[in-house]
Design a protein around this motif. Structure first.
Motif, PDB file in Angstrom:
ATOM      1  N   GLN A   1       0.812  -1.220   0.000  1.00  0.00           N
ATOM      2  CA  GLN A   1       0.000   0.000   0.000  1.00  0.00           C
ATOM      3  C   GLN A   1       0.849   1.277   0.000  1.00  0.00           C
ATOM      4  O   GLN A   1       0.340   2.353   0.272  1.00  0.00           O
ATOM      5  CB  GLN A   1      -0.922   0.011   1.233  1.00  0.00           C
ATOM      6  CG  GLN A   1      -1.944  -1.099   1.251  1.00  0.00           C
ATOM      7  CD  GLN A   1      -2.943  -0.972   0.123  1.00  0.00           C
ATOM      8  OE1 GLN A   1      -3.281   0.134  -0.300  1.00  0.00           O
ATOM      9  NE2 GLN A   1      -3.412  -2.106  -0.382  1.00  0.00           N
ATOM     10  N   ILE A   2       2.120   1.160  -0.285  1.00  0.00           N
ATOM     11  CA  ILE A   2       2.986   2.349  -0.326  1.00  0.00           C
ATOM     12  C   ILE A   2       2.511   3.266  -1.460  1.00  0.00           C
ATOM     13  O   ILE A   2       2.191   2.799  -2.559  1.00  0.00           O
ATOM     14  CB  ILE A   2       4.458   1.950  -0.529  1.00  0.00           C
ATOM     15  CG1 ILE A   2       4.947   1.114   0.662  1.00  0.00           C
ATOM     16  CG2 ILE A   2       5.322   3.181  -0.708  1.00  0.00           C
ATOM     17  CD1 ILE A   2       6.353   0.590   0.488  1.00  0.00           C
ATOM     18  N   PHE A   3       2.469   4.569  -1.182  1.00  0.00           N
ATOM     19  CA  PHE A   3       2.086   5.526  -2.224  1.00  0.00           C
ATOM     20  C   PHE A   3       2.937   6.784  -2.074  1.00  0.00           C
ATOM     21  O   PHE A   3       3.626   7.000  -1.065  1.00  0.00           O
ATOM     22  CB  PHE A   3       0.595   5.856  -2.155  1.00  0.00           C
ATOM     23  CG  PHE A   3       0.165   6.507  -0.890  1.00  0.00           C
ATOM     24  CD1 PHE A   3       0.060   7.885  -0.803  1.00  0.00           C
ATOM     25  CD2 PHE A   3      -0.156   5.743   0.241  1.00  0.00           C
ATOM     26  CE1 PHE A   3      -0.352   8.485   0.369  1.00  0.00           C
ATOM     27  CE2 PHE A   3      -0.567   6.341   1.409  1.00  0.00           C
ATOM     28  CZ  PHE A   3      -0.670   7.730   1.480  1.00  0.00           C
ATOM     29  N   ILE A   4       2.877   7.623  -3.102  1.00  0.00           N
ATOM     30  CA  ILE A   4       3.671   8.856  -3.149  1.00  0.00           C
ATOM     31  C   ILE A   4       2.715  10.037  -3.241  1.00  0.00           C
ATOM     32  O   ILE A   4       1.790  10.032  -4.068  1.00  0.00           O
ATOM     33  CB  ILE A   4       4.633   8.869  -4.362  1.00  0.00           C
ATOM     34  CG1 ILE A   4       5.614   7.699  -4.285  1.00  0.00           C
ATOM     35  CG2 ILE A   4       5.392  10.195  -4.433  1.00  0.00           C
ATOM     36  CD1 ILE A   4       6.498   7.571  -5.517  1.00  0.00           C
ATOM     37  N   VAL A   5       2.920  11.023  -2.393  1.00  0.00           N
ATOM     38  CA  VAL A   5       2.201  12.297  -2.473  1.00  0.00           C
ATOM     39  C   VAL A   5       3.128  13.282  -3.172  1.00  0.00           C
ATOM     40  O   VAL A   5       4.198  13.611  -2.662  1.00  0.00           O
ATOM     41  CB  VAL A   5       1.790  12.816  -1.088  1.00  0.00           C
ATOM     42  CG1 VAL A   5       1.116  14.178  -1.217  1.00  0.00           C
ATOM     43  CG2 VAL A   5       0.848  11.841  -0.422  1.00  0.00           C
ATOM     44  N   LYS A   6       2.719  13.732  -4.370  1.00  0.00           N
ATOM     45  CA  LYS A   6       3.546  14.637  -5.155  1.00  0.00           C
ATOM     46  C   LYS A   6       3.506  16.039  -4.550  1.00  0.00           C
ATOM     47  O   LYS A   6       2.638  16.380  -3.745  1.00  0.00           O
ATOM     48  CB  LYS A   6       3.057  14.671  -6.608  1.00  0.00           C
ATOM     49  CG  LYS A   6       2.960  13.297  -7.278  1.00  0.00           C
ATOM     50  CD  LYS A   6       4.323  12.635  -7.354  1.00  0.00           C
ATOM     51  CE  LYS A   6       5.215  13.312  -8.389  1.00  0.00           C
ATOM     52  NZ  LYS A   6       6.515  12.606  -8.549  1.00  0.00           N
ATOM     53  N   ALA A   7       4.468  16.829  -4.950  1.00  0.00           N
ATOM     54  CA  ALA A   7       4.584  18.177  -4.395  1.00  0.00           C
ATOM     55  C   ALA A   7       3.380  19.039  -4.714  1.00  0.00           C
ATOM     56  O   ALA A   7       3.065  19.984  -3.981  1.00  0.00           O
ATOM     57  CB  ALA A   7       5.861  18.841  -4.906  1.00  0.00           C
ATOM     58  N   ASP A   8       2.682  18.761  -5.833  1.00  0.00           N
ATOM     59  CA  ASP A   8       1.517  19.562  -6.195  1.00  0.00           C
ATOM     60  C   ASP A   8       0.254  19.125  -5.459  1.00  0.00           C
ATOM     61  O   ASP A   8      -0.820  19.643  -5.713  1.00  0.00           O
ATOM     62  CB  ASP A   8       1.295  19.524  -7.711  1.00  0.00           C
ATOM     63  CG  ASP A   8       0.985  18.115  -8.223  1.00  0.00           C
ATOM     64  OD1 ASP A   8       0.961  17.184  -7.397  1.00  0.00           O
ATOM     65  OD2 ASP A   8       0.786  17.965  -9.438  1.00  0.00           O
ATOM     66  N   GLY A   9       0.357  18.100  -4.573  1.00  0.00           N
ATOM     67  CA  GLY A   9      -0.774  17.656  -3.786  1.00  0.00           C
ATOM     68  C   GLY A   9      -1.455  16.427  -4.311  1.00  0.00           C
ATOM     69  O   GLY A   9      -2.307  15.862  -3.632  1.00  0.00           O
ATOM     70  N   SER A  10      -1.121  15.983  -5.509  1.00  0.00           N
ATOM     71  CA  SER A  10      -1.730  14.774  -6.049  1.00  0.00           C
ATOM     72  C   SER A  10      -1.063  13.540  -5.443  1.00  0.00           C
ATOM     73  O   SER A  10       0.070  13.609  -4.950  1.00  0.00           O
ATOM     74  CB  SER A  10      -1.597  14.754  -7.577  1.00  0.00           C
ATOM     75  OG  SER A  10      -0.237  14.763  -7.953  1.00  0.00           O
ATOM     76  N   ALA A  11      -1.775  12.408  -5.478  1.00  0.00           N
ATOM     77  CA  ALA A  11      -1.264  11.168  -4.906  1.00  0.00           C
ATOM     78  C   ALA A  11      -1.110  10.119  -6.001  1.00  0.00           C
ATOM     79  O   ALA A  11      -1.959  10.007  -6.895  1.00  0.00           O
ATOM     80  CB  ALA A  11      -2.207  10.663  -3.810  1.00  0.00           C
ATOM     81  N   VAL A  12      -0.016   9.348  -5.922  1.00  0.00           N
ATOM     82  CA  VAL A  12       0.258   8.282  -6.882  1.00  0.00           C
ATOM     83  C   VAL A  12       0.304   6.975  -6.121  1.00  0.00           C
ATOM     84  O   VAL A  12       1.119   6.807  -5.199  1.00  0.00           O
ATOM     85  CB  VAL A  12       1.594   8.523  -7.624  1.00  0.00           C
ATOM     86  CG1 VAL A  12       1.886   7.370  -8.578  1.00  0.00           C
ATOM     87  CG2 VAL A  12       1.549   9.839  -8.377  1.00  0.00           C
ATOM     88  N   ALA A  13      -0.577   6.007  -6.471  1.00  0.00           N
ATOM     89  CA  ALA A  13      -0.644   4.743  -5.744  1.00  0.00           C
ATOM     90  C   ALA A  13      -0.434   3.528  -6.633  1.00  0.00           C
ATOM     91  O   ALA A  13      -0.362   2.407  -6.125  1.00  0.00           O
ATOM     92  CB  ALA A  13      -1.992   4.638  -5.022  1.00  0.00           C
ATOM     93  N   SER A  14      -0.331   3.704  -7.970  1.00  0.00           N
ATOM     94  CA  SER A  14      -0.166   2.572  -8.878  1.00  0.00           C
ATOM     95  C   SER A  14       1.264   2.542  -9.441  1.00  0.00           C
ATOM     96  O   SER A  14       1.830   3.609  -9.743  1.00  0.00           O
ATOM     97  CB  SER A  14      -1.183   2.658 -10.023  1.00  0.00           C
ATOM     98  OG  SER A  14      -0.996   3.855 -10.760  1.00  0.00           O
TER      99      SER A  14
END
Length: 625
Positions: free
Chosen positions: A561-574
């Motif tokens: 379930q690790i995900f990345i929150v980008k600097a612009d506020g969007s989230a990347v989970a795939s």
């Protein structure tokens, strides 16, 4: 009268005696009037000059006499001061010639009076000889609420020598009955007489004591008259009838004052209550003018009055909308009718637009004025501040007006918030939290029900553990919901010249806010790692590089379930392991908690909220810690 009404009303006149009384101790060397009556204890000083000069100081003895050398004793008890002076002059003229005299008072005597009956502090009081009936009442605290104000007697030698009605003094300032007391006098306050209450729209509502035959008009006079808002055509009298019931009687006082009808001016009885109702507060001979006009409000409605008389060029403000205005009218069946008209047609003299007005009409004029829209720009721009925007203005225009981005600005991490989005997300977040809490309670109930077949000890332990976990998850949900930044739009910010014409060059709205942060140099790794920290960014490195620099994942980590929150506020989970990691990103490693009852992924709730609402990196880091 009714107990509730009696508590609301005060008895008239009694408050005068509730203030602290001034001292009534014996006084000396004060001027007295010629009517002052001498008595034992008074001191007289006689000055004689001319062919004979002398000063005689004599005190009236118990026999009421004074002694003057070569003249002898003179009886002055009971004489007024001016008569005593004349007596002394006459007696001295029999002995001396060619002289003049002046007689003044020395020390005044004290008198002892009794104040009894319905008073606050009955008793015997030593007072100045100048004291009057009202002085005695003040020193005794005044009549009690059971004592009369209208028949206060002064008794001397067992006879009533005077009776005072304090209403004469309170209402008209008449002190003619306030006689001076003598030693041995008794002030007697009988019990209160008949009383009536006056309530409503009068100048002085109160409970009044009656004396003799009193009609409603007499009561109103005692109360200072009816207030301008009092309605005289229907007044009401409440009274007890034959000690069996309470009845009311309505009457029109104008029938008495204008036509002399005696039945419209009832004679009052003990216990009556007179009500004066207010007039109808609504104004019927008026129409109202509302909207962008110089003088909004009510206007007098005259017979045959039409719109042109109140909707004039001089009265309308420039922003008034001239193509459509409305008359809001209440119909006879109490329904509302909206009648449109054109102000342009009205001013052009078209008779169809010049409608006749009726009572209580509301003439409503709309405005073409639009409130000024502003947006805030802060952070690394050349001219931060609050800017007024035009309709249809876009983000690129705002950046140009703010002077563009500074060299060390980080446009990818810009935080753009919008008030309309914030309100929508608040509703969605509240709905989400309620749904999650209901799911938690349902899950806890199911686990508790499934533990019924366990042993008693195991069952209790299972229920206790599940309750603790449920409480923990609910608290986490609430804290996360309170920490989320609502209203953020994930945008790709660029310099104005590149932003112009792109899909990210969005239209601005009132209340928008843009913050441009400084260029970051690190990547945050938080959650279920051995050392949650910020790792210096390195080009072309993937997620595994930064997690390893944070000490790697812990046993509790949910690596799927690790995900990345980008600097612009969007989230990347795939496909997270294949994604490139940029400066300013945050890598979130959720925790997988396995309690003894069943698996409860606490931070999966965090992942759901973050992915749904684009929580800024700083807030996520604060929550995870």
């Amino acid at each position: 009268m009714l107990p509730g009404v009696k508590r609301r009303l005060r008895q008239y006149g009694y408050d005068m005696f509730r203030v602290p009384a001034s001292t009534f101790a014996p006084v000396e060397d004060v001027p007295v009037g010629p009517e002052y009556v001498l008595g034992p204890g008074d001191s007289l000083i006689t000055y004689v000059w001319g062919l004979v000069e002398n000063v005689f100081t004599e005190t009236v003895n118990r026999n009421g006499e004074i002694f003057i050398p070569k003249v002898g004793t003179l009886r002055v008890w009971g004489l007024s001061f001016d008569r005593a002076e004349q007596l002394i002059r006459d007696q001295l003229s029999r002995v001396y010639t060619g002289f003049r005299i002046s007689v003044t008072m020395g020390r005044l005597r004290t008198i002892r009076v009794f104040v009894v009956g319905e008073v606050m502090r009955p008793g015997a009081y030593t007072m100045s000889a100048l004291s009057t009936l009202t002085n005695a009442l003040f020193v005794a605290g005044g009549p009690s609420k059971q004592g009369t104000l209208r028949r206060i007697a002064v008794m001397r030698h067992n006879k009533v020598v005077s009776e005072m009605d304090l209403y004469d003094f309170l209402l008209r300032g008449d002190k003619s009955q306030d006689i001076r007391l003598e030693s041995g006098d008794t002030v007697f306050v009988p019990t209160i007489g008949p009383t009536v209450g006056l309530i409503g729209n009068v100048n002085r509502p109160a409970i009044y004591e009656l004396k003799g035959e009193t009609q409603v008009t007499d009561l109103l006079a005692m109360a200072g008259g009816v207030a301008p808002s009092g309605y005289l055509q229907r007044m009401q009298l409440e009274r007890y009838r034959a000690n069996t019931e309470r009845v009311i009687q309505d009457f029109n006082l104008l029938d008495f004052t204008q036509r002399g009808v005696q039945s419209a001016n009832p004679v009052l009885r003990d216990g009556d209550l007179v009500r004066v109702f207010p007039v109808d507060p609504r104004i019927y001979n008026a129409v109202s003018l509302e909207g962008p006009v110089k003088r909004p409000g009510n206007y007098e409605l005259r017979p045959g009055m039409r719109l042109a008389e109140i909707v004039t060029r001089a009265d309308l403000l420039p922003e008034a909308y001239l193509d459509r205005a409305e008359i809001v009218r209440m119909k006879d069946d109490l329904s509302t009718e909206v009648i449109p008209f054109s102000i342009r047609d009205l001013w052009a003299g078209q008779a169809a637009a010049n409608l006749e007005l009726r009572p209580l009409d509301r003439v409503v004029i709309s405005s073409e004025f639009r409130p000024v829209a502003t947006v805030a720009v802060s952070g690394l721009v050349k001219r931060p501040g609050r800017y007024t925007i035009a309709r249809g203005e876009r983000l690129s225009s705002l950046l140009e007006r703010a002077g563009g981005l500074l060299p060390d600005a980080f446009p990818k991490g810009a935080v753009f918030t919008r008030e309309s989005v914030r309100r929508l997300e608040r509703e969605q977040l509240d709905r989400f939290v309620r749904t999650q809490e209901q799911a938690l309670l349902a899950e806890a109930a199911a686990v508790t029900a499934g533990a019924t077949e366990l042993a008693a000890g195991d069952k209790g332990e299972t229920v206790t553990a599940q309750a603790a976990v449920t409480a923990q998850r609910r608290e986490l949900l609430r804290s996360l919901a309170a920490s989320i930044t609502l209203g953020r739009l994930a945008i790709h910010l660029e310099p104005p010249e590149k932003l112009k014409g792109s899909p990210n060059d969005i239209l601005l709205e009132d209340g928008d806010s843009l913050f441009v942060p400084q260029q970051p140099t690190s990547v945050a790794v938080i959650g279920a790692v051995r050392n949650a920290t910020a790792v210096l960014h390195k080009d072309k490195e993937n997620m595994e590089y930064y997690i390893n620099h944070a000490g790697g994942t812990t046993r509790e980590a949910d690596v799927d379930q690790i995900f990345i929150v980008k600097a612009d506020g969007s989230a990347v989970a795939s496909f997270v392991p294949l994604r490139s990691v940029e400066a300013g990103d945050a890598i979130i490693v959720p925790i997988s908690t396995e309690p003894r009852v069943r698996t409860i992924p606490l931070l999966k709730d965090l992942a759901t909220i973050v992915a749904g609402f684009a929580v800024p990196v700083g807030v996520v880091a604060a929550i995870a810690k």
